[in-house]
Structures are given as C-alpha cells and as structure tokens.
Write a protein that holds these residues in place. Structure first.
Motif, mmCIF file in Angstrom:
data_model
loop_
_atom_site.group_PDB
_atom_site.id
_atom_site.type_symbol
_atom_site.label_atom_id
_atom_site.label_comp_id
_atom_site.label_asym_id
_atom_site.label_seq_id
_atom_site.Cartn_x
_atom_site.Cartn_y
_atom_site.Cartn_z
ATOM 1 N N GLU A 108 0.837 -1.194 0.000
ATOM 2 C CA GLU A 108 0.000 0.000 0.000
ATOM 3 C C GLU A 108 0.870 1.242 0.000
ATOM 4 O OE1 GLU A 108 -2.730 -0.169 3.254
ATOM 5 O OE2 GLU A 108 -3.562 -2.105 2.635
ATOM 6 N N ARG A 109 0.353 2.306 -0.645
ATOM 7 C CA ARG A 109 1.042 3.584 -0.706
ATOM 8 C C ARG A 109 0.182 4.625 0.018
ATOM 9 N NH1 ARG A 109 5.146 2.993 -4.412
ATOM 10 N NH2 ARG A 109 5.589 5.206 -4.307
ATOM 11 N N PRO A 110 0.430 4.845 1.309
ATOM 12 C CA PRO A 110 -0.374 5.815 2.062
ATOM 13 C C PRO A 110 0.161 7.232 1.900
ATOM 14 C CG PRO A 110 1.144 4.725 3.534
ATOM 15 C CD PRO A 110 1.381 4.132 2.167
ATOM 16 N N LEU A 111 -0.743 8.193 1.965
ATOM 17 C CA LEU A 111 -0.369 9.602 1.890
ATOM 18 C C LEU A 111 -1.260 10.358 2.865
ATOM 19 C CD1 LEU A 111 1.638 11.340 0.228
ATOM 20 C CD2 LEU A 111 -0.256 11.881 -1.300
ATOM 21 N N GLU A 112 -0.669 10.872 3.932
ATOM 22 C CA GLU A 112 -1.426 11.568 4.963
ATOM 23 C C GLU A 112 -1.441 13.076 4.704
ATOM 24 O OE1 GLU A 112 0.419 10.467 8.600
ATOM 25 O OE2 GLU A 112 -0.232 8.377 8.507
ATOM 26 N N LYS A 113 -2.529 13.710 5.111
ATOM 27 C CA LYS A 113 -2.695 15.155 4.956
ATOM 28 C C LYS A 113 -2.443 15.574 3.504
ATOM 29 C CE LYS A 113 -1.047 15.820 9.695
ATOM 30 N NZ LYS A 113 0.001 16.382 10.562
ATOM 31 N N ALA A 114 -2.970 14.793 2.596
ATOM 32 C CA ALA A 114 -2.717 15.019 1.170
ATOM 33 C C ALA A 114 -3.513 16.214 0.650
ATOM 34 C CB ALA A 114 -3.065 13.771 0.372
ATOM 35 N N ARG A 115 -2.874 17.011 -0.160
ATOM 36 C CA ARG A 115 -3.515 18.141 -0.830
ATOM 37 C C ARG A 115 -3.084 18.136 -2.297
ATOM 38 N NH1 ARG A 115 -2.684 23.446 2.825
ATOM 39 N NH2 ARG A 115 -4.448 24.114 1.563
ATOM 40 N N VAL A 116 -3.887 18.785 -3.137
ATOM 41 C CA VAL A 116 -3.549 18.816 -4.553
ATOM 42 C C VAL A 116 -3.465 20.248 -5.059
ATOM 43 C CG1 VAL A 116 -4.774 16.644 -4.922
ATOM 44 C CG2 VAL A 116 -5.919 18.789 -5.441
ATOM 45 N N ARG A 117 -2.707 20.387 -6.133
ATOM 46 C CA ARG A 117 -2.717 21.603 -6.945
ATOM 47 C C ARG A 117 -2.723 21.138 -8.395
ATOM 48 N NH1 ARG A 117 -0.233 25.386 -9.958
ATOM 49 N NH2 ARG A 117 -0.698 27.587 -9.489
ATOM 50 N N PHE A 118 -3.899 21.158 -9.003
ATOM 51 C CA PHE A 118 -4.092 20.663 -10.351
ATOM 52 C C PHE A 118 -4.536 21.795 -11.274
ATOM 53 C CE2 PHE A 118 -5.480 16.325 -8.516
ATOM 54 C CZ PHE A 118 -4.155 15.886 -8.493
ATOM 55 N N GLU A 119 -3.959 21.835 -12.462
ATOM 56 C CA GLU A 119 -4.457 22.706 -13.518
ATOM 57 C C GLU A 119 -5.492 21.931 -14.327
ATOM 58 O OE1 GLU A 119 -1.362 24.416 -15.818
ATOM 59 O OE2 GLU A 119 -0.325 25.290 -14.086
ATOM 60 N N LEU A 120 -6.652 22.535 -14.547
ATOM 61 C CA LEU A 120 -7.759 21.861 -15.213
ATOM 62 C C LEU A 120 -7.999 22.429 -16.596
ATOM 63 C CD1 LEU A 120 -10.367 21.860 -12.290
ATOM 64 C CD2 LEU A 120 -8.765 20.048 -12.890
ATOM 65 N N THR A 121 -8.281 21.531 -17.537
ATOM 66 C CA THR A 121 -8.769 21.927 -18.857
ATOM 67 C C THR A 121 -9.917 20.980 -19.200
ATOM 68 O OG1 THR A 121 -7.364 20.426 -20.152
ATOM 69 C CG2 THR A 121 -6.422 22.560 -19.528
ATOM 70 N N GLN A 122 -10.539 21.176 -20.339
ATOM 71 C CA GLN A 122 -11.604 20.278 -20.779
ATOM 72 C C GLN A 122 -11.069 18.885 -21.084
ATOM 73 O OE1 GLN A 122 -14.770 20.773 -20.816
ATOM 74 N NE2 GLN A 122 -14.963 22.970 -20.526
ATOM 75 N N GLU A 123 -9.760 18.770 -21.388
ATOM 76 C CA GLU A 123 -9.195 17.494 -21.821
ATOM 77 C C GLU A 123 -8.495 16.725 -20.711
ATOM 78 O OE1 GLU A 123 -8.594 20.373 -23.555
ATOM 79 O OE2 GLU A 123 -10.219 19.919 -24.959
ATOM 80 N N ASN A 124 -7.865 17.418 -19.763
ATOM 81 C CA ASN A 124 -7.101 16.683 -18.765
ATOM 82 C C ASN A 124 -6.920 17.481 -17.483
ATOM 83 O OD1 ASN A 124 -4.711 18.394 -19.139
ATOM 84 N ND2 ASN A 124 -4.448 17.310 -21.078
ATOM 85 N N LEU A 125 -6.235 16.848 -16.567
ATOM 86 C CA LEU A 125 -5.926 17.406 -15.259
ATOM 87 C C LEU A 125 -4.447 17.135 -15.026
ATOM 88 C CD1 LEU A 125 -7.905 16.589 -12.007
ATOM 89 C CD2 LEU A 125 -5.524 15.911 -12.226
#
Length: 210
Positions: A108-125
């Motif tokens: 298993e690959r755990p990740l605690e207190k995880a947050r994201v910064r994603f750029e969004l478009t109609q085609e992908n993230l």
C-alpha cells in the motif's frame, strides 16, 4: 527516496508506470459539484483505487473516455473539499491510500494530509498530489517490502520479502540499512514533541489524468 539514483529521472526504476499499465494499480479522481472549470468556490474531490485495469491502445498508451469502477474497500476511498481559482484546483487535506504491487506482493502507498494543486482543462488534469508518508511505510513500499502480502491477503513468505528487498538493493544500487538511515535523517513531518524526531517524509506524486 529521490536520493537513490534509481528513483531519479535518469535512473533505472520505471516500475510504477509499468505496473500501472499492467493493470496492477491505478488512481481515479472524481470531481463533483463543478459549475465552472475556471472558477468554483466549492467542489468535492474524490480519490479512489481503480478496480479495473487501465484501458490501453495497441501502443500501450492510456485511452481517453474510458469508464472505470472504483475500489470498494473503504481504505482506498477518500473525499475532500476543494476550490477552483483561474483554472487551478486546490483542496483541503485528506488521508489517501493507493494499492501497489511489487514482485507479486501486494503493498500500500499511504499519503497523509494530502492536498492537490491541479491545472484543469476540458481534456485533462495535471499537477501535484502531495502529503506525508511515515518513515516505516516509505521504507516498506520502496526498499524493505516487510509488509508485502500474497493474493489471499496474508503476509507473503519471508523468502519472497527478503529476496525482493535484497534483489532490489543489488539491481538499484542501494543498501537497505543505508536507505532506512537516510529516511530517518531526512524525515520532515509529524515531529515527536518529546524527542524532536520527525516520523514522516513529505511525499509528492506528479499526476496527469485524462
């Protein structure tokens, strides 16, 4: 882990991508309540293990517009709140956990207190999923495989676990005790108030979703 030559961009470890395309694991990200991909004050963001192999083209590239089922085990399902500003999605912290397979062992690959910064478009993230992983779990999933399980969910044989760790150290050019010591030295999260020793490491995944 990035201090190990094998994990650097010119290293010889490409197991994560290969095992993902082989159907051993995957990550599904679901956005709900999105009114506008450019600006939205509140959206729901879900992270799930993938219950289906990734659909690939004949050249082994992931196919767009595929449909997948999510892992029904609640350990591999998490949701949090986020907001979109100028096409960039950020979220509140949440604990997430993904599957991982090494040499026939289930980890298993755990990740605690995880947050994201994603750029969004109609085609992908596209962006970064970052949080913290405990020193012990990082060692297990990257070097020692002490918690590796077999298909029945039982602890894999000691021979397989030790053999996999020893073989990886030879092929990838590290020592297990040296890696463990380095993880302890470089830990930067979850500081013990009594000893001052940090017990987890900042961990980042570069993610591109289609």
């Amino acid at each position: 882990v990035g201090c190990s030559n094998a994990y650097q961009p010119n290293g010889n470890l490409d197991g994560l991508d290969l095992s993902m395309f082989a159907g051993e694991w995957g990550i599904l990200i679901r956005l709900r309540g999105v009114d506008d991909l450019r600006n939205d004050n509140e959206v729901e963001v879900g992270f799930y293990g993938n219950a289906d192999p990734i659909a690939l083209s004949p050249t082994r590239q992931p196919l767009p517009h595929a449909t997948y089922a999510t892992d029904q085990d609640p350990r591999f399902r998490a949701t949090t709140r986020g907001r979109i500003v100028d096409g960039v999605l950020t979220t509140e912290p949440v604990d997430v956990r993904f599957r991982y397979v090494v040499n026939g062992m289930y980890l298993e690959r755990p990740l605690e207190k995880a947050r994201v910064r994603f750029e969004l478009t109609q085609e992908n993230l596209d962006g970064i999923l970052g949080g913290y992983t405990s020193v012990e779990e990082m060692y297990d999933m990257s070097y020692g495989f002490r918690t590796g399980k077999d298909e029945s969910g039982q602890l894999a044989s000691e021979r397989l676990r030790i053999g996999s760790a020893t073989g990886a150290s030879i092929v990838l050019g590290h020592t297990c005790n040296g890696a463990y010591h380095a993880l302890q030295q470089l830990a930067d999260g979850d500081r013990d108030p009594k000893t001052g020793q940090c017990r987890s490491l900042s961990t980042q995944y570069r993610i591109r979703a289609i």
